[in-house]
Design an enzyme around this catalytic site. Sequence first.
Site, PDB file in Angstrom:
ATOM      1  N   GLU A 120      -5.307  -8.296   7.453  1.00 55.64           N
ATOM      2  CA  GLU A 120      -5.406  -7.795   8.826  1.00 55.64           C
ATOM      3  C   GLU A 120      -4.271  -6.835   9.161  1.00 55.64           C
ATOM      4  O   GLU A 120      -3.763  -6.807  10.275  1.00 55.64           O
ATOM      5  CB  GLU A 120      -5.407  -8.984   9.805  1.00 55.64           C
ATOM      6  CG  GLU A 120      -6.567  -9.945   9.588  1.00 55.64           C
ATOM      7  CD  GLU A 120      -6.539 -11.131  10.530  1.00 55.64           C
ATOM      8  OE1 GLU A 120      -5.668 -11.165  11.427  1.00 55.64           O
ATOM      9  OE2 GLU A 120      -7.381 -12.035  10.380  1.00 55.64           O
ATOM     10  N   CYS A 121      -3.913  -6.028   8.210  1.00 52.62           N
ATOM     11  CA  CYS A 121      -2.773  -5.105   8.341  1.00 52.62           C
ATOM     12  C   CYS A 121      -3.296  -3.672   8.420  1.00 52.62           C
ATOM     13  O   CYS A 121      -4.366  -3.353   7.902  1.00 52.62           O
ATOM     14  CB  CYS A 121      -1.848  -5.278   7.133  1.00 52.62           C
ATOM     15  SG  CYS A 121      -0.441  -4.149   7.080  1.00 52.62           S
ATOM     16  N   GLY A 122      -2.509  -2.813   9.045  1.00 51.51           N
ATOM     17  CA  GLY A 122      -2.872  -1.401   9.077  1.00 51.51           C
ATOM     18  C   GLY A 122      -2.899  -0.785   7.688  1.00 51.51           C
ATOM     19  O   GLY A 122      -3.529   0.254   7.470  1.00 51.51           O
ATOM     20  N   LEU A 123      -2.225  -1.438   6.744  1.00 55.03           N
ATOM     21  CA  LEU A 123      -2.188  -0.932   5.366  1.00 55.03           C
ATOM     22  C   LEU A 123      -3.250  -1.579   4.480  1.00 55.03           C
ATOM     23  O   LEU A 123      -3.358  -1.252   3.297  1.00 55.03           O
ATOM     24  CB  LEU A 123      -0.796  -1.175   4.753  1.00 55.03           C
ATOM     25  CG  LEU A 123       0.387  -0.535   5.479  1.00 55.03           C
ATOM     26  CD1 LEU A 123       1.699  -0.847   4.770  1.00 55.03           C
ATOM     27  CD2 LEU A 123       0.205   0.979   5.600  1.00 55.03           C
ATOM     28  N   THR A 124      -4.066  -2.466   5.050  1.00 61.02           N
ATOM     29  CA  THR A 124      -5.092  -3.164   4.271  1.00 61.02           C
ATOM     30  C   THR A 124      -6.031  -2.217   3.517  1.00 61.02           C
ATOM     31  O   THR A 124      -6.465  -2.545   2.399  1.00 61.02           O
ATOM     32  CB  THR A 124      -5.898  -4.123   5.176  1.00 61.02           C
ATOM     33  OG1 THR A 124      -4.995  -5.101   5.718  1.00 61.02           O
ATOM     34  CG2 THR A 124      -6.988  -4.836   4.406  1.00 61.02           C
TER      35      THR A 124
END
Length: 201
Positions: A77-81
């Site tokens: 659930e990360c912006g970098l996912t």
Amino acid sequence: MRQAFVIVLGLFLLSCMQQKSNVKVPVDSSENEQVQNSITMEKQTIYQFKVKDISGNEFDLASLKGKKVMIVNTASECGLTPQYEQLQEVYDQYKAKNFVIVGFPANNFGAQEPGSNEQIATFCKKNFGVTFPMMEKISVKGDDMHPLYQFLTQKAKNGLEDNEVQWNFQKYLINTKGELEKVVSPRTLPNDPSIIDWIKA
């Protein structure tokens, strides 16, 4: 009288020589420290570690001997996912050339990996078709940091540098001897030319 003087002088010189022989030469403590440090700083490898994969089976990192390895801490659930996509592409392109990616889900940053191992596995497969080895969820910083990440972040253990995991998707590049060779920022994409050049070198 002259003979007595010669005897006394001889005894005096003999005494001086014995005193000199008993003098202890001071040892340079800095040299000792350098030798000790060189022993302490001798590089260890990832091959000493056994971990569990995302299904709960033992995964011996010694099975990766001879391969270049990228170790990366992941989150769902990360912006970098979306980096999962590039990770899979790089893995597909170079897995037949002695290269492997090993993912370690971690919930250390912004609680962005809250799910169970089963949920994480389903997410990775469904959304990004991940086929590279994924391990069970661990901690990559703090008091409960996994021993592998203690190795990756401590110069006394990895022989390269002290560092800390800054965020999700930080990458650790391991050479074919199992030694840490490079630490790559979370925001550097897995298909960045610097990483591809390292894989191909």
